[in-house]
Design a protein around this motif. Sequence first.
Motif, short mmCIF file in Angstrom:
data_model
loop_
_atom_site.label_atom_id
_atom_site.label_comp_id
_atom_site.label_asym_id
_atom_site.label_seq_id
_atom_site.Cartn_x
_atom_site.Cartn_y
_atom_site.Cartn_z
N ASP A 13 8.99 22.21 40.96
CA ASP A 13 8.25 22.30 42.29
C ASP A 13 8.71 21.54 43.58
OD1 ASP A 13 5.30 24.07 44.08
OD2 ASP A 13 7.79 24.24 44.41
N LEU A 14 10.34 21.68 44.40
CA LEU A 14 10.20 21.22 45.10
C LEU A 14 10.37 21.92 46.50
CD1 LEU A 14 13.32 20.09 43.88
CD2 LEU A 14 11.79 19.04 43.44
N THR A 15 9.67 23.16 46.39
CA THR A 15 9.14 23.50 47.59
C THR A 15 8.55 23.25 49.36
OG1 THR A 15 7.65 25.96 46.27
CG2 THR A 15 10.45 26.06 46.21
N GLN A 16 8.31 23.28 49.56
CA GLN A 16 7.51 23.66 51.16
C GLN A 16 6.81 24.63 51.32
OE1 GLN A 16 7.99 20.12 53.07
NE2 GLN A 16 9.14 20.30 54.19
N GLY A 17 6.60 24.67 52.79
CA GLY A 17 5.85 26.11 53.48
C GLY A 17 4.59 27.12 52.74
N VAL A 18 5.20 28.08 52.87
CA VAL A 18 4.59 29.26 52.73
C VAL A 18 4.53 29.88 51.00
CG1 VAL A 18 3.27 31.25 53.16
CG2 VAL A 18 3.48 29.83 54.90
N ALA A 19 6.51 30.30 51.53
CA ALA A 19 7.30 31.51 50.43
C ALA A 19 7.05 31.48 48.91
CB ALA A 19 8.08 31.94 50.84
N GLY A 20 7.79 29.29 49.40
CA GLY A 20 8.26 28.92 48.05
C GLY A 20 6.88 28.13 47.24
N SER A 101 13.23 25.15 48.27
CA SER A 101 13.72 26.09 49.21
C SER A 101 14.02 24.99 50.35
CB SER A 101 12.00 26.39 49.50
OG SER A 101 11.17 24.97 50.06
N PHE A 102 14.26 24.04 50.15
CA PHE A 102 15.83 23.36 51.41
C PHE A 102 16.37 24.73 52.22
CE2 PHE A 102 13.74 19.39 49.81
CZ PHE A 102 14.06 19.51 48.48
N ARG A 103 17.07 23.71 52.89
CA ARG A 103 18.07 24.34 53.65
C ARG A 103 19.69 23.96 52.75
NH1 ARG A 103 18.27 25.47 58.69
NH2 ARG A 103 20.21 24.32 59.61
N PRO A 104 20.13 25.41 53.02
CA PRO A 104 21.28 25.14 51.76
C PRO A 104 22.15 23.40 51.89
CG PRO A 104 20.71 27.24 52.79
CD PRO A 104 20.13 26.31 53.24
N GLY A 105 22.59 23.20 50.72
CA GLY A 105 23.44 22.16 50.75
C GLY A 105 22.16 20.96 50.73
N THR A 106 21.30 20.93 50.35
CA THR A 106 20.69 19.89 50.98
C THR A 106 19.57 19.21 49.36
OG1 THR A 106 19.09 20.37 52.83
CG2 THR A 106 17.77 19.02 51.62
N LEU A 107 20.39 20.23 48.44
CA LEU A 107 19.58 19.32 46.79
C LEU A 107 20.79 18.99 46.36
CD1 LEU A 107 17.22 20.04 44.62
CD2 LEU A 107 18.34 22.24 44.71
N ALA A 108 21.73 19.08 46.53
CA ALA A 108 23.16 18.52 45.84
C ALA A 108 23.02 16.91 46.83
CB ALA A 108 24.45 19.58 46.33
N GLY A 109 22.67 16.98 47.95
CA GLY A 109 22.60 15.77 48.37
C GLY A 109 21.13 14.73 48.06
N PHE A 110 20.53 15.43 47.19
CA PHE A 110 19.57 14.79 46.08
C PHE A 110 19.51 14.34 44.98
CE2 PHE A 110 17.33 14.41 50.09
CZ PHE A 110 16.56 15.51 50.17
N GLY A 111 21.04 14.98 44.36
CA GLY A 111 21.17 14.15 43.63
C GLY A 111 21.00 15.52 42.24
N LEU A 112 20.73 17.22 42.60
CA LEU A 112 20.50 17.84 41.35
C LEU A 112 21.18 19.42 42.06
CD1 LEU A 112 19.04 17.93 39.22
CD2 LEU A 112 17.12 19.04 40.24
N ASP A 113 21.91 18.96 42.02
CA ASP A 113 22.79 20.64 42.44
C ASP A 113 22.70 21.35 40.89
OD1 ASP A 113 26.46 19.38 42.69
OD2 ASP A 113 25.46 19.40 41.27
N GLY A 114 23.65 22.46 41.71
CA GLY A 114 23.44 23.55 39.63
C GLY A 114 23.90 22.31 39.05
N ALA A 115 25.71 22.15 38.93
CA ALA A 115 26.10 21.29 38.48
C ALA A 115 25.85 20.56 37.15
CB ALA A 115 27.53 20.81 38.22
#
Lengths: 407, 436
Positions: A13-20, A101-115
């Motif tokens: 779980d990488l989400t934060q806030g409420v929804a995730g 629940s990062f802003r789109p594109g952020t996760l790729a910057g953390f080295g974990l995009d879909g690919a």
Amino acid sequence: MDGGALDGVRVLDLTQGVAGPYATKLFSDYGADVIKIERPGGGDITRRIGPFLDDAPHTDAGGLFLDLNTGKRSVTLNLGVESGQQILRRLAAKTEIVFESFRPGTLAGFGLDGATLREVNPAATLISISNFGQDGPYRDLLADDFLLYAAGGVLAKTAAPGREPLRIALYAPLFLVGGMAAAMSIGAYLGARRNEEGERVDFSIMEALATSMDRGSQHLVGLQYSGSYQMTPESIFARASALPGGAYGGVYPCREGYINIIVYAYWWDRFCRMIGRPELIDDPAYTTRLTDPEFGPEIDELFYPWLMERTNREVMLEGQAAGIPVGALNTMDSVFTDPQLRDREYIVTLDHPVAGELEYPGPPFRMSDTPGKLRRAPLLGEHTVAVLSELGYTPEEMVILRQRDVI
Amino acid sequence: MSKQRPLEGIRVISQAIVWAGPAASIVLGELGADCIEIESIQHLTRTRTSMRHPTPEIMQGSFGTAYVNRDSSEGFWNRQSNFNYAKRSHRSVTLNLDSERGRELFYELAKVSDIFIENNAAGVVGKLGIDYETLSAINPRLIMARFPAFGTTGPYRDFKGFAPTMEAVGGHTALRGYRDSDPSMTPGLSHGDPNAGVHVAFAVQAALIARERTGRGQLIDLSHAEAAVHHMAYFFMDYSMNRRVHGHPGNRHPSKAPSGVFPCARAEDDEDERWIAIAIDTDEQFATLCEQMGRPELAQDERFAEVPARHAHQDELEPIIAEWTRELDQRELTDRLQAVGVPAMLVARQDELLLDPHLEERGFWVEVTHPEAGTHRYPARIARFERVPIENTTPAPTLGQHNHEILVDLLRVSEQEYGQLVEDEQIGTVYLDTAT
């Protein structure tokens, strides 16, 4: 039968806030092992939102955080450095579902995009929750739950006639969205297992609110069918004639508190019995005008005096006994003493090393064989050592990681 | 092997009615389950209609807004937008559950189904002999979800609950409301319905997973009121911790300031007001907003410079902002403020969502042709699945459309008996004149 329904399901779980976090809370409360990745030093933003006991802020005792993160394991991880990203990938290799629940594109910057996720774990499903979705012209707009509610077309409906639109309770839309995300995500996980390939889910909060909030979808389709809105401020608010065959309803004051009531015209007999005026059931002065939208004040004249003699709880009981949907407006104190909630033991007490013993909203549904179970929320980074040990890190290695601000 | 939708091969039978039920149905339908709506020609499916013979006068009111062209000629129940939205990809069978044979057929169907979801009033399934005790004896693998308004137990169990009723009991109504008025001015809301429905959709899938381990189904019980109490978590916890009871916030936020809705310019042919929502997160955003308003000095004004002061002085700040926004177009203003990093969003009108460029590009809409309602745009899916798309394009069924398929093909009722059931008006595709 012991155990949770989702025993053995692992969630990263990488989400934060409420929804995730609400979505992953559902997984956690029903048995999944949810590993929550938090930023070292601060953690999830809801740790700072409170409310706090005696208004004294504390990272481990924010009320919203405590409620949203029951049963999860907290690992502090610095995703901004390569070493942290390596650990993230190793965690992703041993999970079924990744939520972010990062802003789109952020996760790729953390080295974990879909690919990359596909490389380390082809069976793992990735759920991405974002304000507007992973693409589209609004993708990078700034928004909180209030603005998303506005974008979803629902705020326009919820106004008293002639007044500005009125928001829904704080964060309520995001809880709904979290529930929707959970329902779709568990489906995605089932599909991933079936197809032996992790799914990728792009979940847009704006879209979710446009479809679901206050019957959004139905109204959008209905608008095309008839050319008219099903709900407008006038129709929601109307004391009379809003509903099929005419109806009288809304929020009314009692001697103590308020009630919400709806009375259809064809329940006139029930209404008369409720207020102790059975002789009016066949009185043409009333029966001929029940579907007249202007007729409200005459009914008010009958209704208000009766209300003023009773508390809202009494009105609810008498109204329901007569077969009319009446709900007493609960304020939070009366929520805590509500006989229905208490009888069903909906409110649950949990102890917590920092926040102490507190009452919490219970699991949102009951399962006869594999009931939901609330366990307390984690301290920041409480499970970092345990989770990294599970990955095979030695204590010495973890000291090094800590010293280098990786965990 | 070609890719399958997540719930392909899972059979869901449902009496998922009114508002909360369809919210569960739409999820399960999108995920690919074989969803069969159990309907009847003796009793109206309230999702389709609550009246057998609505008058033209009634159709002119809000009741008629759900029907194609507000037309109540025969078959109008097949042209209803709520049903047609939520029950896409569903099949429809009519059964007379008040008859012994009808019940028997229901039991046969339950035997070959995985999930039964129903949100009838709490006493209904017991009366009809389709409660969990009965059904689980017939099919121990059956998962049943019951979600009447207040749940299946407790002193309010048999209470009538509509969305605003549950909202009130759950504590939500009291936490909304204009700051200057009492709750009687608070417009009703129905977000408890979809909330209940999506939780049911999650719950039955969790039960499917549990069943792999246990080999058995189970009973799920959800109370709309309980599921909605959770949405008040912030306020719940403040009471839990501090015994604090909150009043009406209007559009304000516990810490952000300003946060609210402000009037925008109206075009001449605009029937309704235009609004913009603004929610300032940081001092920097506030300073930028002041610049944009041509009032940079406000950012240093001691009433507004620091967050707590700004929060305390919103009564003075809001009119200043409103005076400025009133002259501006909501869309232009949204674009302009977003471009300089100020969170602002026009309050969208429902009809404009149908043409929204963002939703268009996102593939949010799909055109579906329904044999009796015609062709319209529907939300394609709740979430976008990349690997196995779940766009929901199969039109909702007409009443009893799949009677033959389900009774004869699936349940192996003989053609002869099938014909008899139709002749005896036990099943069919047209509501009986006397249907209630």
